[in-house]
Design a protein around this motif. Structure first.
Motif, short mmCIF file in Angstrom:
data_model
loop_
_atom_site.label_atom_id
_atom_site.label_comp_id
_atom_site.label_asym_id
_atom_site.label_seq_id
_atom_site.Cartn_x
_atom_site.Cartn_y
_atom_site.Cartn_z
N ALA A 25 2.20 1.73 -3.50
CA ALA A 25 1.18 2.26 -4.40
C ALA A 25 0.94 3.74 -4.13
O ALA A 25 0.66 4.52 -5.06
CB ALA A 25 -0.12 1.48 -4.22
N ALA A 64 3.55 -2.62 -7.04
CA ALA A 64 3.37 -2.42 -5.60
C ALA A 64 3.24 -3.75 -4.88
O ALA A 64 3.79 -3.94 -3.78
CB ALA A 64 2.14 -1.55 -5.36
N PHE A 65 2.52 -4.71 -5.51
CA PHE A 65 2.39 -6.03 -4.89
C PHE A 65 3.74 -6.73 -4.78
O PHE A 65 4.09 -7.28 -3.72
CB PHE A 65 1.41 -6.89 -5.70
CG PHE A 65 1.37 -8.33 -5.25
CD1 PHE A 65 0.69 -8.70 -4.10
CD2 PHE A 65 2.01 -9.32 -5.99
CE1 PHE A 65 0.67 -10.02 -3.68
CE2 PHE A 65 1.99 -10.65 -5.58
CZ PHE A 65 1.31 -10.99 -4.42
N GLY A 82 0.82 -1.20 0.00
CA GLY A 82 0.00 0.00 0.00
C GLY A 82 0.85 1.26 0.00
O GLY A 82 0.53 2.24 -0.69
N PRO A 108 2.80 1.20 -9.89
CA PRO A 108 1.61 0.52 -10.42
C PRO A 108 1.21 -0.63 -9.50
O PRO A 108 2.01 -1.11 -8.69
CB PRO A 108 2.06 0.03 -11.79
CG PRO A 108 3.56 -0.02 -11.72
CD PRO A 108 3.96 1.08 -10.79
N SER A 109 -0.03 -1.08 -9.65
CA SER A 109 -0.56 -2.08 -8.71
C SER A 109 0.28 -3.35 -8.67
O SER A 109 0.59 -3.88 -7.59
CB SER A 109 -2.00 -2.42 -9.08
OG SER A 109 -2.08 -2.89 -10.43
N ASN A 110 0.64 -3.88 -9.86
CA ASN A 110 1.45 -5.10 -9.88
C ASN A 110 2.81 -4.87 -9.25
O ASN A 110 3.31 -5.69 -8.47
CB ASN A 110 1.63 -5.60 -11.32
CG ASN A 110 0.35 -6.19 -11.88
OD1 ASN A 110 -0.56 -6.55 -11.13
ND2 ASN A 110 0.27 -6.31 -13.20
#
Length: 617
Positions: free
Chosen positions: A111, A120-121, A108, A116-118
């Motif tokens: 992000a 960040a994961f 989190g 980007p979301s990927n």
């Protein structure tokens, strides 16, 4: 024929690593810091961002990863399946909670700053994993692996290692979306799962039923180097098998060690692997230090200066709260939290893999890699400071949690180490067992080890004259070390090692004969007894009783002989008129009566009278 220069070319990097280690590690230890920090700092200095003494750190890192593999094998050796099952709550409860919560928080945050979301994961997962090698190395230096917080920390690390495999499987799905699921048919996925489970089953079955007979055959050869080669064969073979089916090499080595945890050859295997583990693990830490790009650090130092401490303190806080929720004391919760605060070795695996799949851009991947490496520098420093603070505030550790964990009360808390399981050592163990003391026993005779099963004892294969074997067997924790070996020269060598390296333990020694006993007295052993003296005294006492003497008179006679013998030995030890000549190699102490004979010796045959130089009657 190869050019001599091609062989010499291997020497400069080897000398560079050795030189950096022997300078940095003692320096950091003198400052009271962990050896891990010394290796990391040495890697920074000799790496591309430092003096550029090593040009290809990636190649070195590939070899250095074997250090982590060997470390996991030794950890597996020190565990038992029953104890591992008792840790299931910490492994699958605390371990899962730590990984999920930390990934969400760090992902989190990534992000929030524009990842980007990927990406960040991947960042959250990579930084949520902890440094297995650093944590276990520091636990080993503190001798805290068997403490409650050490076991909880290890449970979390074990879950993280288990989670790497599914993480590597998930990342391609993130890169290609649902198309990957459609492309990979159900039969293919089932085959992959079946192959993985089969490989695990192979390691378990061979480790459980095949390795003990294998090592027993090799041990009969008496070739020490063959045992070392076989230990490496088992570790690297299981690691390679796991890698071929898509699992972690470290996990394969851990399984092999776990299967051998109950083996009679455990201590010898640990002693044989330990030197390789130490060298390769140090090389791994240096490779991590070499991976730090100082140019990137200078360019984005503001972000790194804020993010690295935030990650270390954030992971410490999260894990401390979770550990407390799972029943740990606040002190132990903080210890576990700060110990596992650095990013892990697998971050250097996941990040390049994600970058290759297009989940992260090049600059973002380099930033996260540098961030992970910097946390490896900051984490041990903070862990050392916190540990010193907690130990200063708790000088007398009386916490009930410090008691041995279930399943470890036996060998890990063993008060006695017995070296030699011959006829003498077997009786010693029987006496100890009568009072519930289960000693750790070392012997290098395979048949004696097999005989131990009939006694209900656990005897480990190993050479008692080797310092590394004694350490692996727990000599540093033993209160008494009983040396029950058959050969006087072997016994003397072991006594020298114990007096030099294990001064905390008292030495109880079996003497071969009078000369050997006097020599042991000169070495200041705590207790020695000649192997046949007391049995001969008991034999003589029984003979007197059979001849009609009462038991008290017979016992008095036996005591009188004991006292006279002790007095005579003290005089002979001091030297007297002989001036110590009886201890010269090849010299013999002439047997002398302890009581004055009532009459003169008489030969009863012509041959005997000739030996005694008596005249002919």
């Amino acid at each position: 024929m190869a050019d001599t220069a091609s062989h010499v070319s291997f020497l400069p990097p080897i000398l560079t690593f050795c030189g950096a280690a022997v300078v940095a590690v003692p320096l950091f230890r003198l400052m009271g810091l962990s050896a891990v920090l010394g290796y990391l700092a040495a890697g920074v200095v000799i790496g591309p961002s430092g003096l550029s003494l090593v040009g290809e750190p990636e190649t070195i890192a590939t070899v250095a990863e074997l250090g982590v593999v060997l470390l996991l094998f030794i950890i597996g050796l020190e565990l038992k399946l029953s104890h591992l099952w008792e840790m299931k709550r910490d492994i699958f409860g605390l371990g899962l909670a730590q990984l999920v919560v930390t990934t969400l928080c760090l992902g989190g945050a990534a992000a929030a700053i524009g990842f980007p979301s990927n990406g960040a994961f991947v960042t959250g997962v990579a930084l949520a994993l902890s440094a297995t090698a650093i944590a276990l190395q520091m636990l080993g230096e503190r001798n805290d692996l068997q403490t409650p917080y050490g076991q909880r920390s290890f449970a979390i690390l074990l879950f993280q290692d288990l989670s790497v495999v599914p993480l590597l499987a998930v990342l391609p799905l993130l890169a290609t979306g649902l198309h990957a699921i459609e492309h990979d048919s159900l039969p293919d996925r089932l085959i992959t799962v079946a192959t993985t489970l089969s490989a695990i089953a192979v390691v378990v079955v061979i480790g459980r039923y095949g390795l003990n007979p294998f090592f027993r055959i090799l041990a009969r050869s008496g070739a020490r180097e063959v045992m070392t080669a076989s230990a490496l064969l088992v570790v690297l073979g299981s690691a390679l098998l796991m890698q071929e089916v898509g699992l972690s090499m470290a996990m394969g080595a851990f399984l092999a060690g776990l299967m051998l945890a109950e083996s009679n050859f455990r201590h010898q295997l640990e002693a044989d692997i330990e030197p390789f583990r130490g060298i390769l693990l140090g090389l791994f830490f240096m490779s991590v230090g070499m991976s730090i790009d100082l140019g990137l650090v200078r360019e984005r130092w503001i972000i790194l200066a804020i993010a690295a401490p935030a990650i270390v303190f954030g992971k410490t806080l999260i894990l401390s709260l979770l550990s407390r929720a799972f029943g740990a004391t606040w002190q132990d919760a903080i210890r576990s939290g700060v110990l596992l605060s650095p990013a892990g070795e697998f971050a250097f695996v996941l990040i390049p893999f994600a970058r290759g799949l297009g989940l992260m851009s090049g600059p973002d991947a380099q930033l996260v890699t540098a961030l992970a490496a910097i946390t490896m520098l900051l984490g041990p420093i903070l862990a050392t400071v916190i540990e010193r603070s907690l130990r200063f505030r708790e000088p007398d550790d009386t916490s009930p949690e410090q008691a041995p964990l279930p399943g470890q009360e036996g060998e890990l808390s063993s008060r006695v180490l017995v070296i030699g399981f011959g006829r003498f050592g077997q009786i010693v163990n029987q006496v100890l067992l009568a009072q519930g003391i289960e000693a750790t026993v070392i012997d290098k005779d395979v048949e004696r080890i097999r005989d131990a099963a009939r006694f209900g004892l656990k005897v480990y294969y190993g050479d008692g004259t080797r310092l590394d074997v004694l350490r692996a067997a727990g000599a540093e924790r033993a209160e008494v070390i009983c040396i029950c070996t058959d050969h006087p020269d072997v016994t003397l060598k072991i006594v020298e090692i114990i007096h030099q390296d294990f001064q905390n333990a008292r030495s109880f020694v079996r003497a071969y004969d009078r000369i050997h006993a006097i020599e042991l007295m000169g070495m200041d052993v705590d207790y020695q007894i000649r192997e046949s003296f007391e049995s001969a005294i008991s034999f003589g006492r029984a003979t007197l009783e059979e001849l009609g003497f009462d038991a008290q008179t017979a016992e008095t006679s036996a005591d009188e002989i004991r006292k006279r013998d002790i007095a005579r030995m003290v005089l002979q030890k001091a030297g007297g008129d002989m001036g110590g000549a009886e201890l010269v190699v090849g010299a013999k102490i002439t047997p002398e009566p302890l009581l004055k004979p009532a009459g003169k010796a008489r030969g009863l045959s012509a041959e005997t009278r000739d030996i005694l130089n008596e005249g002919i009657f």
